[in-house]
Design a protein around this motif. Structure first.
Motif, PDB file in Angstrom:
ATOM      1  N   ASP A 280      25.782 -20.268 -34.710  1.00 46.05           N
ATOM      2  CA  ASP A 280      26.829 -20.769 -33.817  1.00 46.05           C
ATOM      3  C   ASP A 280      26.419 -22.077 -33.156  1.00 46.05           C
ATOM      4  O   ASP A 280      27.282 -22.886 -32.795  1.00 46.05           O
ATOM      5  CB  ASP A 280      27.131 -19.726 -32.739  1.00 46.05           C
ATOM      6  N   LEU A 281      25.133 -22.260 -32.981  1.00 49.70           N
ATOM      7  CA  LEU A 281      24.635 -23.502 -32.369  1.00 49.70           C
ATOM      8  C   LEU A 281      23.136 -23.607 -32.580  1.00 49.70           C
ATOM      9  O   LEU A 281      22.479 -22.641 -33.007  1.00 49.70           O
ATOM     10  CB  LEU A 281      24.933 -23.558 -30.867  1.00 49.70           C
TER      11      LEU A 281
ATOM     12  N   ASP B 133      26.139 -28.332 -32.700  1.00 49.00           N
ATOM     13  CA  ASP B 133      27.197 -27.341 -32.883  1.00 49.00           C
ATOM     14  C   ASP B 133      27.121 -26.733 -34.282  1.00 49.00           C
ATOM     15  O   ASP B 133      26.224 -27.065 -35.068  1.00 49.00           O
ATOM     16  CB  ASP B 133      28.577 -27.941 -32.580  1.00 49.00           C
TER      17      ASP B 133
ATOM     18  N   VAL C 122      25.148 -32.533 -29.856  1.00 45.98           N
ATOM     19  CA  VAL C 122      25.789 -32.491 -28.540  1.00 45.98           C
ATOM     20  C   VAL C 122      24.736 -32.947 -27.528  1.00 45.98           C
ATOM     21  O   VAL C 122      23.766 -32.235 -27.271  1.00 45.98           O
ATOM     22  CB  VAL C 122      26.282 -31.070 -28.212  1.00 45.98           C
TER      23      VAL C 122
ATOM     24  N   MET D  71      29.833 -20.369 -23.811  1.00 41.49           N
ATOM     25  CA  MET D  71      30.437 -20.036 -25.104  1.00 41.49           C
ATOM     26  C   MET D  71      30.869 -18.575 -25.143  1.00 41.49           C
ATOM     27  O   MET D  71      31.963 -18.243 -25.603  1.00 41.49           O
ATOM     28  CB  MET D  71      29.445 -20.326 -26.228  1.00 41.49           C
TER      29      MET D  71
ATOM     30  N   SER E  49      33.854 -22.140 -29.461  1.00 45.19           N
ATOM     31  CA  SER E  49      32.699 -22.746 -30.109  1.00 45.19           C
ATOM     32  C   SER E  49      32.167 -23.872 -29.248  1.00 45.19           C
ATOM     33  O   SER E  49      32.865 -24.396 -28.363  1.00 45.19           O
ATOM     34  CB  SER E  49      33.094 -23.297 -31.482  1.00 45.19           C
ATOM     35  N   LEU E  50      30.935 -24.276 -29.514  1.00 45.95           N
ATOM     36  CA  LEU E  50      30.357 -25.391 -28.773  1.00 45.95           C
ATOM     37  C   LEU E  50      31.141 -26.671 -29.042  1.00 45.95           C
ATOM     38  O   LEU E  50      31.342 -27.483 -28.135  1.00 45.95           O
ATOM     39  CB  LEU E  50      28.885 -25.573 -29.149  1.00 45.95           C
ATOM     40  N   ALA E  51      31.595 -26.847 -30.283  1.00 45.31           N
ATOM     41  CA  ALA E  51      32.387 -28.038 -30.612  1.00 45.31           C
ATOM     42  C   ALA E  51      33.661 -28.092 -29.777  1.00 45.31           C
ATOM     43  O   ALA E  51      34.051 -29.157 -29.274  1.00 45.31           O
ATOM     44  CB  ALA E  51      32.715 -28.054 -32.098  1.00 45.31           C
TER      45      ALA E  51
ATOM     46  N   ALA F 149      32.669 -28.946 -26.133  1.00 41.50           N
ATOM     47  CA  ALA F 149      32.185 -30.322 -25.992  1.00 41.50           C
ATOM     48  C   ALA F 149      33.291 -31.348 -26.215  1.00 41.50           C
ATOM     49  O   ALA F 149      33.136 -32.516 -25.834  1.00 41.50           O
ATOM     50  CB  ALA F 149      31.037 -30.578 -26.959  1.00 41.50           C
TER      51      ALA F 149
END
Length: 444
Positions: free
Chosen positions: A234-235, A250, A256, A352, A358-360, A363
């Protein structure tokens, strides 16, 4: 005389500029300033990152402290923020971390914390430098008054428990790849993330004293990007050698940076009501995109000079709850007195988990403007800022950019360099303006 302390402690080539003799003098001077004779036995905490020279320098620092009558708690290899935390936890008069952070293995450094685990102000550093140059003539302690050394087998456990308390909820279902940079995070970071419920894939977590930051960690993120994609994680989290910073990747492998991490945390803290005065503290190097994103989110941004200790000063002055740097130093005063990359990563993953995003996605609150940074060698960096030709050039760049970009000239803290930074909506424009301005700076 050239100032000994730089942006973050005393740093240089180990056994070159930074010798055991100098380390001993720094320790004795720090004891004189931060732990003056009081009639009571005073305590210091000493820790280090895994680089080989740390063994030598930690021994010299310990010798200097004990020769000054200060007892030492040796906490071994731990992150810088752990040493800061333990300085407060053990009620020590000062703490010393032997580390050169993200620098390559041949370098090392001495970072000093005052009581409570707080970084030193400039005037305190100046007093320590004066004490090195003009040591006091008082008789040194002898016999039973010499400081003693003890190990701290509970040190890592205390830090792990402390960081874990910052997370509410669980990271169950999240898979994270953590690049420990063969540094101080190698033992504790994977342990903390796993204890919180995450599935952890640790890479570059076998320090041998020589491989710290060697093609890995927050300054070399290729391995992490590939590993995140390969594991379907996931990251990814990238630490530096002493784990006081954190950058992320991400699920697609996109980086990031610290600005985006601050944006993610600031929005979350605003929603929870924990972002004091809805204010974030950043440095002058943070991307204009962060300022725009925060303005749109109803968050004010206060700027400080480069260096997490200046961020800390601004946080303390205003009582604010979040600050940091583009490089990944993030400070959350509720949980720590300095940048803590492990804590930062844990809170990002917590965000998260809480949002199921998601991190994307998280961010994406911030769009990074193209930024060009050019280091220009000059003969006198102090003269550049006031040179009429440079002032005219800066004004011209500002006229071209209007409110769609930014220009910044910043003298290096340690070298005869001036850093020229230009941000603009178009990368070609940012590059052209930066090169033109750098050329003018180089002529001064």
């Amino acid at each position: 005389m050239t100032r000994l302390f730089g942006t973050d402690g005393v740093r240089g080539l180990a056994n070159g500029l930074l010798t055991p003799e100098l380390a001993l003098k720094v320790a004795k001077a720090a004891a004189e300033v931060l732990a003056p004779p009081s009639g009571n036995r005073l305590l210091a905490v000493v820790g280090r990152d895994p680089r080989a020279s740390g063994e030598m320098l930690a021994a010299a620092v310990t010798a200097g402290l004990t020769a000054s009558g200060v007892d030492v708690v040796d906490v071994g290899v731990l992150p810088t923020p752990a040493v800061a935390f333990l300085t407060a936890e053990y009620g020590a008069a000062l703490g010393v971390m032997i580390s050169a952070s993200h620098n390559p293995m041949p370098d090392n450094g001495i970072k000093i914390f005052a009581a409570g685990g707080r970084k030193l102000d400039d005037d305190v550093e100046d007093r320590i430098e004066f004490a090195i140059a003009e040591p006091r003539l008082a008789q040194s302690p002898t016999g039973a008054d010499i400081g003693r050394v003890r190990q701290a087998p509970d040190a890592a456990d205390r830090y792990v428990a402390h960081v874990g308390k910052a997370l509410t909820g669980s990271l169950d279902g999240l898979t994270v790849v953590v690049d420990c940079a063969h540094g101080a995070a190698s033992a504790v970071a994977p342990r903390i993330y796993a204890a919180a419920g995450a599935t952890v894939v640790a890479i570059n977590a076998q320090p041998d004293g020589l491989n710290i930051n060697d093609g890995c960690g927050s300054t070399h993120m290729d391995d992490l990007q590939k590993s995140v994609v390969e594991h379907g994680a996931d990251l990814g989290i990238a630490h530096d050698g002493d784990a006081d910073r954190c950058l992320a990747v991400d699920a697609t492998g996109a980086i990031v940076d610290g600005d985006a991490i601050m944006a993610v945390l600031a929005v979350g803290m605003k929603e929870s009501g924990s972002l004091v005065e809805d204010t974030l503290v950043a440095t002058v190097m943070s991307n204009l995109g962060l300022h725009i994103a925060m303005r749109e989110a109803g968050i004010s941004v206060r700027t400080a000079a480069v260096g997490d200790r200046y961020v800390l000063e601004e946080l303390r002055a205003g009582g604010f709850a979040l600050g940091g740097e583009q490089s990944g130093h993030v400070v959350i005063p509720e949980f720590g007195t300095t940048g803590d990359g492990v804590l930062t990563a844990l809170l990002v993953m917590g965000r998260m988990a809480t949002t199921s995003k998601s991190l994307a996605d998280l961010a994406s609150v911030m769009t990074t403007l193209p930024q060009v940074l050019i280091n220009v060698k000059v003969s006198d960096k102090s003269a550049v800022a006031s040179a009429p030709s440079v002032l005219e050039s800066v004004a011209e760049v500002e006229r071209v950019l209007g409110d769609t970009g930014r220009v910044l000239l910043r003298p290096s803290g340690t070298e005869q360099l001036v850093r020229v930074m230009v941000e603009a909506e178009e990368p070609d424009l940012a590059r052209r303006l930066a090169e033109d301005l750098a050329s003018r700076v180089g002529q001064v």
